[in-house]
Design a protein around this motif. Structure first.
Motif, short mmCIF file in Angstrom:
data_model
loop_
_atom_site.label_atom_id
_atom_site.label_comp_id
_atom_site.label_asym_id
_atom_site.label_seq_id
_atom_site.Cartn_x
_atom_site.Cartn_y
_atom_site.Cartn_z
N ALA A 36 0.84 -1.20 0.00
CA ALA A 36 0.00 0.00 0.00
C ALA A 36 0.87 1.25 0.00
O ALA A 36 0.58 2.22 -0.71
N ALA A 37 1.96 1.20 0.76
CA ALA A 37 2.87 2.35 0.83
C ALA A 37 3.55 2.58 -0.51
O ALA A 37 3.73 3.73 -0.94
N ASP A 38 3.91 1.50 -1.18
CA ASP A 38 4.51 1.62 -2.52
C ASP A 38 3.56 2.37 -3.44
O ASP A 38 3.97 3.27 -4.19
N LEU A 39 2.31 1.97 -3.43
CA LEU A 39 1.33 2.65 -4.28
C LEU A 39 1.18 4.11 -3.86
O LEU A 39 1.12 5.01 -4.70
N PHE A 40 1.15 4.31 -2.53
CA PHE A 40 0.96 5.68 -2.02
C PHE A 40 2.07 6.61 -2.52
O PHE A 40 1.79 7.69 -3.06
N VAL A 41 3.32 6.19 -2.37
CA VAL A 41 4.41 7.09 -2.79
C VAL A 41 4.38 7.32 -4.30
O VAL A 41 4.67 8.42 -4.78
N LEU A 42 3.98 6.29 -5.04
CA LEU A 42 3.85 6.45 -6.49
C LEU A 42 2.82 7.54 -6.82
O LEU A 42 3.07 8.42 -7.67
N CYS A 43 1.68 7.48 -6.12
CA CYS A 43 0.63 8.48 -6.35
C CYS A 43 1.10 9.87 -5.93
O CYS A 43 0.78 10.88 -6.59
N VAL A 44 1.85 9.95 -4.83
CA VAL A 44 2.38 11.24 -4.38
C VAL A 44 3.29 11.83 -5.47
O VAL A 44 3.16 13.00 -5.85
N LYS A 45 4.16 10.98 -6.01
CA LYS A 45 5.09 11.45 -7.06
C LYS A 45 4.31 11.93 -8.28
O LYS A 45 4.55 13.02 -8.82
N LEU A 46 3.37 11.11 -8.70
CA LEU A 46 2.62 11.38 -9.93
C LEU A 46 1.84 12.69 -9.81
O LEU A 46 1.90 13.55 -10.71
N VAL A 47 1.14 12.85 -8.72
CA VAL A 47 0.31 14.04 -8.53
C VAL A 47 1.21 15.28 -8.38
O VAL A 47 0.89 16.37 -8.89
N SER A 48 2.36 15.10 -7.71
CA SER A 48 3.27 16.23 -7.52
C SER A 48 3.83 16.69 -8.87
O SER A 48 3.92 17.90 -9.13
N VAL A 49 4.19 15.75 -9.71
CA VAL A 49 4.71 16.09 -11.04
C VAL A 49 3.64 16.84 -11.83
O VAL A 49 3.90 17.88 -12.46
N GLU A 50 2.42 16.31 -11.79
CA GLU A 50 1.32 16.97 -12.52
C GLU A 50 1.13 18.40 -12.02
O GLU A 50 0.93 19.33 -12.81
N LYS A 51 1.22 18.57 -10.72
CA LYS A 51 1.06 19.90 -10.11
C LYS A 51 2.16 20.85 -10.60
O LYS A 51 1.89 22.00 -10.96
N LEU A 52 3.40 20.34 -10.60
CA LEU A 52 4.53 21.19 -11.01
C LEU A 52 4.42 21.54 -12.50
O LEU A 52 4.72 22.66 -12.91
N LEU A 53 3.95 20.58 -13.29
CA LEU A 53 3.81 20.83 -14.73
C LEU A 53 2.70 21.84 -15.01
O LEU A 53 2.76 22.57 -16.01
N ALA A 54 1.71 21.87 -14.13
CA ALA A 54 0.56 22.75 -14.36
C ALA A 54 0.86 24.20 -13.98
O ALA A 54 0.07 25.10 -14.23
N LYS A 55 2.02 24.41 -13.35
CA LYS A 55 2.33 25.77 -12.86
C LYS A 55 2.61 26.75 -14.02
O LYS A 55 3.23 26.38 -15.00
#
Lengths: 426, 426
Positions: free
Chosen positions: A407-426
């Motif tokens: 579950a933690a593996d998936l969690f960190v993956l989602c954190v990375k993915l959403v963070s990248v999307e956020k940075l790209l949207a800036k």
């Protein structure tokens, strides 16, 4: 390399990789629940002996001769008062032992203040405005009670030493519409912080503008350590308030929900003599008495505070690997990336994660899409609204350590993915 | 010869004799309690097997797979709903299973109506006037709840077929401040009357002026028969209200307090789908759930309604001789004297005695002075005020049959003595 220092190209490359990994993760069809602080079946097995603690052949009299099978005794049998007092770090004369849930006691305290007032003060329901301070992030069920009664909730930031006490003093000492504050003072839900001695003393020395201001001190995790050698300690709020000349200022709550069986434990309130007398005037209208056989069952099983401590060591053996599995993944996968922060608690039931602003809801949604259920983003704030959309509560208790790692593996993956999307949207 | 037909001389002679007997009775130093409907230790022994119904080796899952040891399930495990529904004469979809006490459910229903209102109606706490009808004599703890919330209580006379329904209809159908009525419809407390079919149907067909009028139907003694062959039956109020187009008009309550162990039983509310949904919106704020292990314990022990009935037969074997001991003394000693009336109930926990007007308080005081504790005179009326100072509730359950006979001997002596004094003072 911190994500914020990456170029757009680097971020796009990373995003493609992460999307690929996410697609693979989704294909695994996980079905894991990290949403609530619920013990696992294996952990519940630790308490099975409780069910043998009394049986048809047992002496079912309390130590003062009370037949625990019959009506009577509003405030608990003496040995149950002693056990709960020792657990909460106070003395039996401060205790009322209730039924199966401290949440229910808290609800009743607010409800009774609303309908009948506290110690002769105006019932809150007759006032134009009642406010509660809410250290955040905090426990959603606390906030639900005050919201249910139309009480305005004010966010108070938390740090490792407790709530921002400058702000607490400012509100409590000057605003007579501020009638309470929700606290989980030890191994706080969700951060796992324990209030420092200075924080507890500043609480005890408040000079409330409202005579009926009360600290709602939910000591839910008072003996819920994860380690033998690293344990937080907390001052006894009851005696600190007495010393400060504020004996009536606190309602303290605790239960054995996460000691014996959730829903089948015993719960207690600790407070001053004047508050207990005031409460009993209503309590005797509400009920003839609580389940004394279950009180007896708990006392016969745990015997005393040492029995409780030994029992909690067995819980810790089960909980520790789960916490460590999550923390290991967080450290390995997110350390140094600048896209989240967390704290390694020494007890309690949760790990609190702060994502980049504006990312929490999306992370929780992405986890859910791939089969890992987390507490709703925002749930740790009054009205379900996290102003920064940043905080996520992780509850490692229910899954196995292996499931927790997945579950933690998936969690960190989602954190990375959403963070990248956020940075790209800036 | 009726006391009222005696001459002054005869009364004085009698008084001297009775005073002599009373002095002798006092010298015995009795210490007996007929004040509360509390089972005896011997009667509690009947239920001891409950404590062996689950143990550490048991399968602790409900029939739908719920782990009863953990959090979850707001409204009760399915098999507990079924057991309580069968006991109450309704169906499981009408049921919420709560914790250890129906009194607590009743308090919560009034408290929630006061703070949040019923089905969207104005909270009672915001209204200038709220009234409840109170069939009298009745249960003191009912009246204590409504008094606690400042609700005005109106006495409604009882007869063997139930409350005076002309008066109930007059109030309920015309006065929108009348929001509720307290009923113990079967083996009523204290008289042991059971509402007739006509009474139940008239209740179901009320046309309340207030949309949020509710019948508080406390079916506390629904399976508490004293005899195998003489048993009262009562219509199911829930389905009668449905048929009459008033499905939401009733809250029905029951518990196993006087079936298994008082204080350690399970309790239930029965009501309509709309009411249950309304209640659950608040209930989920109040608690995570009730004690499912105790629900499971009860279901495993009693199995089904037949198990309950068989169990109640064993209670009846203990209760019957006590009731009969009292009734025997009343009949023998007071029959034909014209100084009191009573009813031989076929179930429940009480015998209700009506003394000559203005005598009840003095009789209770005289009994107390000689070591027999009765429920306070007046307690069976709202505000503790019996307008005629006539009704006395006798609770035969706690003492042994022999003690009961002794206590009854003293009781009839005090009735005679106080009646003579009353007649002499005229």
């Amino acid at each position: 390399m911190q994500y914020s220092e990456m170029s757009k190209e680097e971020l796009l490359t990373l995003q493609a990789e992460l999307n690929q990994q996410y697609a693979e993760a989704k294909a695994k069809g996980l079905n894991l629940d990290m949403s609530r602080g619920k013990p696992s079946a294996t952990q519940l097995n630790v308490s099975l002996g409780l069910l043998d603690a009394i049986n048809a052949s047992s002496d079912l009299k309390a130590e003062n001769g009370t037949d625990c099978r019959n009506y009577g005794v509003l405030d608990g049998i003496p040995e149950a008062k002693k056990l709960m007092a020792d657990m909460m770090g106070t003395t039996p004369e401060h205790i009322i032992v209730y039924g199966n849930a401290s949440l229910n006691i808290m609800y009743d305290q607010v409800s009774r203040a609303y309908t009948h007032g506290i110690l002769g003060n105006t019932p809150w329901g007759r006032l134009d405005k009642v406010k509660f301070l809410c250290p955040v992030p905090g426990y959603d069920r606390h906030f639900a009670i005050t919201e249910h009664f139309g009480i305005e909730m004010i966010n108070i930031p938390m740090s490792e030493s407790g709530p921002d006490m400058d702000m607490v003093e400012q509100y409590v000492n000057n605003d007579e519409t501020v009638k309470g504050i929700w606290c989980v003072p030890k191994y706080s839900n969700p951060q796992g912080f324990t209030y420092s001695d200075e924080t507890v003393k500043r609480f005890a020395n408040l000079k409330p503008a409202a005579k009926d201001f009360r600290i709602f001190w939910d000591n839910a995790y008072v003996i819920h350590h994860l380690y033998d050698d690293k344990q937080d300690e907390i001052l006894d709020i009851i005696s600190e308030c007495e010393k400060a000349g504020n004996p009536d200022m606190v309602f303290e709550f605790a239960s054995t929900s996460k000691v014996s069986f959730p829903g089948s434990g015993i719960a207690a309130l600790a407070s001053s003599e004047a508050n207990l007398a005031d409460i009993k005037k209503s309590l005797t209208i509400q009920t003839i008495g609580y389940d004394k056989l279950n009180q007896l069952r708990h006392v016969r099983y745990f015997k005393d505070i040492n029995g409780l401590k030994e029992h909690m060591r067995k819980h810790a053996e089960q909980m520790r690997p789960k916490f460590e599995a999550v923390l290991e993944v967080l450290n390995t996968e997110l350390g140094g990336l600048g896209i989240g922060s967390w704290y390694a608690p020494r007890g309690g039931y949760f790990i609190s994660f702060d994502a980049m602003e504006g990312c929490a809801k999306e992370i929780v949604a992405k986890c859910k899409e791939a089969g890992v259920k987390l507490t709703n983003a925002g749930a740790t704030f009054p009205y379900g609204k996290d102003p920064k959309d940043s905080n996520i509560r992780i509850a490692p208790s229910f899954p196995t350590p292996e499931e927790m790692a997945q579950a933690a593996d998936l969690f960190v993956l989602c954190v990375k993915l959403v963070s990248v999307e956020k940075l790209l949207a800036k």
